[in-house]
Design a protein around this motif. Structure first.
Motif, PDB file in Angstrom:
ATOM      1  N   THR A   1       2.190   5.228   9.583  1.00  0.00           N
ATOM      2  CA  THR A   1       1.809   6.345   8.730  1.00  0.00           C
ATOM      3  C   THR A   1       0.903   5.802   7.626  1.00  0.00           C
ATOM      4  O   THR A   1       0.877   4.588   7.376  1.00  0.00           O
ATOM      5  CB  THR A   1       3.048   6.998   8.096  1.00  0.00           C
ATOM      6  N   PRO A   2       0.143   6.667   6.953  1.00  0.00           N
ATOM      7  CA  PRO A   2      -0.721   6.185   5.857  1.00  0.00           C
ATOM      8  C   PRO A   2       0.057   5.429   4.783  1.00  0.00           C
ATOM      9  O   PRO A   2      -0.412   4.391   4.293  1.00  0.00           O
ATOM     10  CB  PRO A   2      -1.322   7.480   5.302  1.00  0.00           C
ATOM     11  N   SER A   3       1.242   5.903   4.427  1.00  0.00           N
ATOM     12  CA  SER A   3       2.029   5.222   3.383  1.00  0.00           C
ATOM     13  C   SER A   3       2.510   3.854   3.871  1.00  0.00           C
ATOM     14  O   SER A   3       2.515   2.878   3.105  1.00  0.00           O
ATOM     15  CB  SER A   3       3.219   6.088   2.967  1.00  0.00           C
ATOM     16  N   GLU A   4       2.915   3.773   5.149  1.00  0.00           N
ATOM     17  CA  GLU A   4       3.328   2.480   5.715  1.00  0.00           C
ATOM     18  C   GLU A   4       2.159   1.509   5.759  1.00  0.00           C
ATOM     19  O   GLU A   4       2.313   0.321   5.442  1.00  0.00           O
ATOM     20  CB  GLU A   4       3.889   2.682   7.127  1.00  0.00           C
ATOM     21  N   TYR A   5       0.999   2.026   6.145  1.00  0.00           N
ATOM     22  CA  TYR A   5      -0.203   1.185   6.207  1.00  0.00           C
ATOM     23  C   TYR A   5      -0.531   0.615   4.827  1.00  0.00           C
ATOM     24  O   TYR A   5      -0.797  -0.586   4.688  1.00  0.00           O
ATOM     25  CB  TYR A   5      -1.375   2.012   6.742  1.00  0.00           C
ATOM     26  N   LYS A   6      -0.489   1.484   3.814  1.00  0.00           N
ATOM     27  CA  LYS A   6      -0.805   1.047   2.457  1.00  0.00           C
ATOM     28  C   LYS A   6       0.215   0.031   1.958  1.00  0.00           C
ATOM     29  O   LYS A   6      -0.154  -1.011   1.388  1.00  0.00           O
ATOM     30  CB  LYS A   6      -0.834   2.259   1.523  1.00  0.00           C
ATOM     31  N   ARG A   7       1.487   0.314   2.200  1.00  0.00           N
ATOM     32  CA  ARG A   7       2.542  -0.587   1.736  1.00  0.00           C
ATOM     33  C   ARG A   7       2.439  -1.960   2.409  1.00  0.00           C
ATOM     34  O   ARG A   7       2.546  -2.996   1.749  1.00  0.00           O
ATOM     35  CB  ARG A   7       3.904   0.042   2.028  1.00  0.00           C
ATOM     36  N   ASN A   8       2.213  -1.968   3.708  1.00  0.00           N
ATOM     37  CA  ASN A   8       2.129  -3.226   4.450  1.00  0.00           C
ATOM     38  C   ASN A   8       0.914  -4.039   4.046  1.00  0.00           C
ATOM     39  O   ASN A   8       0.977  -5.269   3.906  1.00  0.00           O
ATOM     40  CB  ASN A   8       2.103  -2.968   5.953  1.00  0.00           C
ATOM     41  N   LYS A   9      -0.218  -3.365   3.852  1.00  0.00           N
ATOM     42  CA  LYS A   9      -1.445  -4.068   3.457  1.00  0.00           C
ATOM     43  C   LYS A   9      -1.324  -4.670   2.060  1.00  0.00           C
ATOM     44  O   LYS A   9      -1.754  -5.797   1.796  1.00  0.00           O
ATOM     45  CB  LYS A   9      -2.647  -3.121   3.542  1.00  0.00           C
ATOM     46  N   LEU A  10      -0.745  -3.885   1.149  1.00  0.00           N
ATOM     47  CA  LEU A  10      -0.592  -4.371  -0.228  1.00  0.00           C
ATOM     48  C   LEU A  10       0.397  -5.528  -0.278  1.00  0.00           C
ATOM     49  O   LEU A  10       0.221  -6.487  -1.042  1.00  0.00           O
ATOM     50  CB  LEU A  10      -0.120  -3.230  -1.135  1.00  0.00           C
ATOM     51  N   ALA A  11       1.473  -5.439   0.545  1.00  0.00           N
ATOM     52  CA  ALA A  11       2.450  -6.517   0.586  1.00  0.00           C
ATOM     53  C   ALA A  11       1.823  -7.793   1.134  1.00  0.00           C
ATOM     54  O   ALA A  11       2.073  -8.899   0.617  1.00  0.00           O
ATOM     55  CB  ALA A  11       3.635  -6.115   1.445  1.00  0.00           C
TER      56      ALA A  11
END
Length: 338
Positions: A323-333
């Motif tokens: 999902t967009p939120s998962e993508y953002k969270r994983n990339k930032l992490a």
């Protein structure tokens, strides 16, 4: 419904001529529903002489009723038993239920084909995919099943609850249709010439699937594919949520027929998949762009051309596995750990 009102208020009984003629309308409801679906799902739809054939069964029932009027004069009423009348009524109801089911299946298939066709033409399909009509078909088929069960097992004779629930279902169905009809956008808002082109594209695509016919030579196909890619990547027309095949063809100075063939055979995607793939790629960039931190994920969805959060999330996950939120969270992490 008029029959039920007439019987309950005592305006007529089941043997009255008016009651019998109202029954003929039952056999016109299913064909009218199916033809309405065809009208929605077909660009530049028009009435054809063969469409009258859908009402052949209703016409046959009319002839039977008219013939029965003359037979009633010849055959004494007391010679017809209650069991015979019940059998005739059951046959009548079973035929209606069967016809209703068949036409709902045909309508469901028509809508499924429509949903495939609009992927060739539109980048946003949320309000034109006729999902509500497909749900209605399923609902009517379920209702027809219980209605036939009531006829066969006489459920309503043993419980008034069945009649009450059926009436409630009818009312709910009518309100559902009215609400969805008011929300329904025009599916093919094009002039006559453009609609004729759309019909040709749909017909040609089906023909290509059957014959794998080449409309453009391979060398020309690569040239046109490069032209399409350059315009999309340079001018980003996908950012407009109302982008469709005809609008993109105009920007490319290309016929919509030609563009449709290039997308389907050059990119091995339909128009919907191509445009939304670019939208997702653009969204991935904006999600990670610090300059876009003031935008929520919904804001980014609108920014790249999606018309709703649901479609954005579904399309994004289908193409990235997240999902967009998962993508953002994983990339930032990942960035933080680096």
């Amino acid at each position: 419904m008029l029959q039920n009102i007439g019987l309950s208020t005592g305006l007529f009984n089941e043997n009255d001529l008016l009651f019998q003629f109202l029954g003929i309308a039952n056999f016109a409801i299913a064909p009218i529903f199916y033809l309405s679906v065809c009208f929605y799902a077909t660009p530049f739809s028009s009435w054809k002489h063969r469409d009258y054939l859908h009402f052949a069964f209703a016409f046959l029932m009319l002839l039977i009723i008219v013939a029965s009027l003359f037979l009633d004069q010849e055959i004494p009423a007391e010679t017809i038993t209650t069991a015979q009348q019940d059998s005739a009524e059951h046959i009548f109801n079973l035929l209606f239920g069967l016809q209703l089911t068949v036409y709902c299946v045909l309508a469901y298939q028509k809508i499924a084909k429509h949903r495939q066709n609009i992927l060739l033409l539109n980048s946003s399909i949320e309000y034109i995919e006729l999902k509500w009509l497909q749900n209605l078909c399923i609902g009517v088929m379920v209702l027809a099943f219980f209605w036939l069960a009531d006829i066969l097992f006489k459920l309503s004779d043993t419980s008034s609850l069945v009649d009450d629930l059926t009436s409630l279902l009818y009312l709910t169905g009518v309100l559902y249709i009215a609400y969805q009809w008011l929300r329904q956008k025009e599916i093919f808002p094009y002039n006559l010439g453009e609609q004729e082109e759309l019909k040709a594209i749909i017909a040609e695509t089906t023909q290509q699937e059957l014959e794998k016919k080449k409309l453009v030579p391979d060398d020309k196909l690569e040239e046109l594919k490069t032209q399409v890619r350059e315009l999309i990547e340079t001018h980003k027309p996908y950012l407009a949520d109302d982008l469709n095949l005809i609008k993109l063809a105009e920007q490319l100075n290309m016929s919509s027929h030609q563009l449709s063939y290039v997308i389907n055979n050059g990119f091995n995607e339909n128009f919907y998949q191509l445009i939304n793939r670019y939208r997702v790629e653009e969204a991935k960039k904006l999600i990670l762009d610090p300059k876009m931190d003031h935008l929520s994920l919904l804001g980014i969805a609108f920014e790249v051309g999606f018309s709703s959060k649901t479609v954005f999330n579904t399309t994004f996950k289908k193409m990235t596995g997240q999902t967009p939120s998962e993508y953002k969270r994983n990339k930032l992490a990942k960035t933080g750990s680096d």
